[in-house]
Scaffold this motif. Structure first.
Motif, PDB file in Angstrom:
ATOM      1  N   GLN A   1     -13.439  -6.660  -0.818  1.00  0.00           N
ATOM      2  CA  GLN A   1     -13.916  -6.367  -2.404  1.00  0.00           C
ATOM      3  C   GLN A   1     -12.773  -4.691  -2.351  1.00  0.00           C
ATOM      4  O   GLN A   1     -13.214  -4.466  -3.840  1.00  0.00           O
ATOM      5  CB  GLN A   1     -15.305  -5.346  -1.621  1.00  0.00           C
ATOM      6  N   SER A   2     -11.729  -4.844  -1.685  1.00  0.00           N
ATOM      7  CA  SER A   2     -10.926  -3.586  -2.293  1.00  0.00           C
ATOM      8  C   SER A   2      -9.593  -4.371  -1.847  1.00  0.00           C
ATOM      9  O   SER A   2      -9.003  -5.314  -1.053  1.00  0.00           O
ATOM     10  CB  SER A   2     -10.556  -2.749  -0.829  1.00  0.00           C
TER      11      SER A   2
ATOM     12  N   PHE B 189      -4.899  -3.039  -3.227  1.00  0.00           N
ATOM     13  CA  PHE B 189      -4.090  -1.822  -3.450  1.00  0.00           C
ATOM     14  C   PHE B 189      -3.094  -2.435  -3.566  1.00  0.00           C
ATOM     15  O   PHE B 189      -1.925  -3.642  -2.809  1.00  0.00           O
ATOM     16  CB  PHE B 189      -3.657  -1.537  -1.956  1.00  0.00           C
TER      17      PHE B 189
ATOM     18  N   TYR C 215       1.387  -1.628  -2.661  1.00  0.00           N
ATOM     19  CA  TYR C 215       2.383  -1.132  -2.017  1.00  0.00           C
ATOM     20  C   TYR C 215       4.080  -1.399  -2.413  1.00  0.00           C
ATOM     21  O   TYR C 215       4.297  -2.506  -2.997  1.00  0.00           O
ATOM     22  CB  TYR C 215       2.274  -1.748  -0.827  1.00  0.00           C
TER      23      TYR C 215
ATOM     24  N   PRO D 232       6.483   0.380   4.187  1.00  0.00           N
ATOM     25  CA  PRO D 232       5.061   0.074   2.229  1.00  0.00           C
ATOM     26  C   PRO D 232       4.696   2.051   1.791  1.00  0.00           C
ATOM     27  O   PRO D 232       4.080   2.800   3.153  1.00  0.00           O
ATOM     28  CB  PRO D 232       4.443  -0.756   2.539  1.00  0.00           C
TER      29      PRO D 232
ATOM     30  N   LEU E  91       1.473   3.579  -1.077  1.00  0.00           N
ATOM     31  CA  LEU E  91       0.814   3.132  -1.539  1.00  0.00           C
ATOM     32  C   LEU E  91       1.038   3.925  -2.967  1.00  0.00           C
ATOM     33  O   LEU E  91       1.542   4.490  -3.048  1.00  0.00           O
ATOM     34  CB  LEU E  91      -0.561   3.822  -1.496  1.00  0.00           C
TER      35      LEU E  91
ATOM     36  N   TYR F  23     -10.477  -1.261  -7.312  1.00  0.00           N
ATOM     37  CA  TYR F  23     -11.935  -1.698  -6.038  1.00  0.00           C
ATOM     38  C   TYR F  23     -12.968  -2.227  -6.850  1.00  0.00           C
ATOM     39  O   TYR F  23     -13.715  -2.723  -6.535  1.00  0.00           O
ATOM     40  CB  TYR F  23     -12.761  -0.498  -5.350  1.00  0.00           C
TER      41      TYR F  23
ATOM     42  N   LEU G 155       3.907  -5.145  -2.611  1.00  0.00           N
ATOM     43  CA  LEU G 155       3.362  -6.027  -1.466  1.00  0.00           C
ATOM     44  C   LEU G 155       1.610  -5.539  -2.228  1.00  0.00           C
ATOM     45  O   LEU G 155       0.929  -5.060  -2.669  1.00  0.00           O
ATOM     46  CB  LEU G 155       3.208  -5.385  -0.835  1.00  0.00           C
TER      47      LEU G 155
ATOM     48  N   ALA H 179      -8.837  -5.775   1.441  1.00  0.00           N
ATOM     49  CA  ALA H 179      -9.528  -6.095   2.705  1.00  0.00           C
ATOM     50  C   ALA H 179     -10.670  -6.155   2.718  1.00  0.00           C
ATOM     51  O   ALA H 179     -11.579  -6.167   0.930  1.00  0.00           O
ATOM     52  CB  ALA H 179      -9.317  -3.919   2.993  1.00  0.00           C
ATOM     53  N   SER H 180     -11.985  -6.604   3.055  1.00  0.00           N
ATOM     54  CA  SER H 180     -13.059  -6.605   3.020  1.00  0.00           C
ATOM     55  C   SER H 180     -13.830  -5.794   3.913  1.00  0.00           C
ATOM     56  O   SER H 180     -12.978  -5.238   5.004  1.00  0.00           O
ATOM     57  CB  SER H 180     -13.623  -8.415   3.532  1.00  0.00           C
TER      58      SER H 180
ATOM     59  N   LYS I   3      -9.607  -5.322   8.473  1.00  0.00           N
ATOM     60  CA  LYS I   3      -8.536  -5.982   8.160  1.00  0.00           C
ATOM     61  C   LYS I   3      -8.165  -5.886   6.727  1.00  0.00           C
ATOM     62  O   LYS I   3      -8.376  -6.250   6.238  1.00  0.00           O
ATOM     63  CB  LYS I   3      -9.319  -7.533   8.696  1.00  0.00           C
ATOM     64  N   VAL I   4      -6.871  -5.933   6.962  1.00  0.00           N
ATOM     65  CA  VAL I   4      -6.316  -5.860   5.508  1.00  0.00           C
ATOM     66  C   VAL I   4      -5.282  -7.167   5.700  1.00  0.00           C
ATOM     67  O   VAL I   4      -4.640  -6.741   6.647  1.00  0.00           O
ATOM     68  CB  VAL I   4      -5.162  -4.396   5.621  1.00  0.00           C
TER      69      VAL I   4
ATOM     70  N   PHE J  12      -1.997  -9.033   3.985  1.00  0.00           N
ATOM     71  CA  PHE J  12      -0.734  -8.582   2.905  1.00  0.00           C
ATOM     72  C   PHE J  12      -0.150 -10.059   2.573  1.00  0.00           C
ATOM     73  O   PHE J  12      -0.455 -11.186   2.985  1.00  0.00           O
ATOM     74  CB  PHE J  12       0.052  -7.714   3.503  1.00  0.00           C
ATOM     75  N   GLY J  13       0.085 -10.002   1.208  1.00  0.00           N
ATOM     76  CA  GLY J  13       0.775 -10.852   0.723  1.00  0.00           C
ATOM     77  C   GLY J  13       2.279 -10.841   0.895  1.00  0.00           C
ATOM     78  O   GLY J  13       2.858  -9.962   1.593  1.00  0.00           O
TER      79      GLY J  13
END
Lengths: 111, 114
Positions: free
Chosen positions: A31-32, A34, A36, A44, A46, A51, A88, A92-93, A98-99, A101-102
């Protein structure tokens, strides 16, 4: 299948052009989101967070989110050589702390 | 200055020799996390902590330990390092649940295990 996917690039754009960076995610509960920026050998930092569906603008940067298509993008207008970095995407849920990254997209802005 | 401090920046060690990478933040953040970054694999989460004495496994916890005895510190422990743990490590913190607040990263620790 990786949870957050990005094209590794490099994406090359001329100075002054618009750079378009894309990211897809597989977890529908995300749901979120980001973006970087990471310069070579650095940590990294931001650029944008988003959102809700739609566009969010901050200076030369615009983040776009489409939850139905599970797609996030970052547009950089008037690209500068100093924008050359790896970007990047992260998802995040809520409640899971937990985040993910690609692997990042390397952007090269050619003077 | 608000920051996340990792030490050391560079570390070369041998297989099996226990080591600790320290991480400290001065922003009173609730959440702290460790990532490793490898070419082609991106940032992968090792462990995270939402509060003192509360830690949870990330995606690649094998071979690592963490502790959160104080809010500001979150050390990463490699009890018996192996060459496949050679990587660039980042500690990160966030004021609260990272689903609604961004991560602040330390400067990184480049670890080489021979």
């Amino acid at each position: 299948q990786k949870e957050v996917e990005q094209n590794s690039g490099p994406l090359s754009v001329p100075e002054g052009a618009i750079a378009s960076l894309n990211c897809t995610y597989s977890d529908r509960v995300s749901q979120s989101f980001f973006w970087y920026r990471q310069y070579s050998g650095k940590s990294p930092e931001l650029i944008m967070s988003i959102y809700s569906n739609g566009d969010k603008e901050d200076g030369r940067f615009t983040a776009q989110l489409n939850k139905a298509s599970q797609y996030v993008s970052l547009l950089i207008r008037d690209s500068q050589p100093s924008d050359s970095a790896t970007y990047l995407c992260a998802a995040a849920s809520g409640g899971y702390q937990k985040v993910t990254f690609g692997t990042g997209t390397k952007l090269q802005v050619i003077p | 200055e608000a920051q996340v401090t990792q030490n050391p920046r560079y570390l070369i060690t041998v297989t099996g020799k226990k080591l600790t990478v320290t991480c400290s933040q001065n922003m009173n953040h609730e959440y702290m996390s460790w990532y490793r970054q490898d070419p082609g694999l991106g940032l992968r989460q090792i462990y995270y902590s939402m509060n003192v004495e509360v830690t949870d496994k990330g995606d690649v916890p094998e071979g690592y330990k963490v502790s959160r005895k104080e809010k500001r510190n979150f050390p990463l422990i490699l009890e018996s390092p192996s060459p496949n743990q050679t990587s660039l490590y980042f500690c990160a913190s966030s004021p609260r649940d990272p689903s609604n607040s961004p991560l602040h990263f330390g400067n990184g620790t480049r670890l080489t295990v021979t």
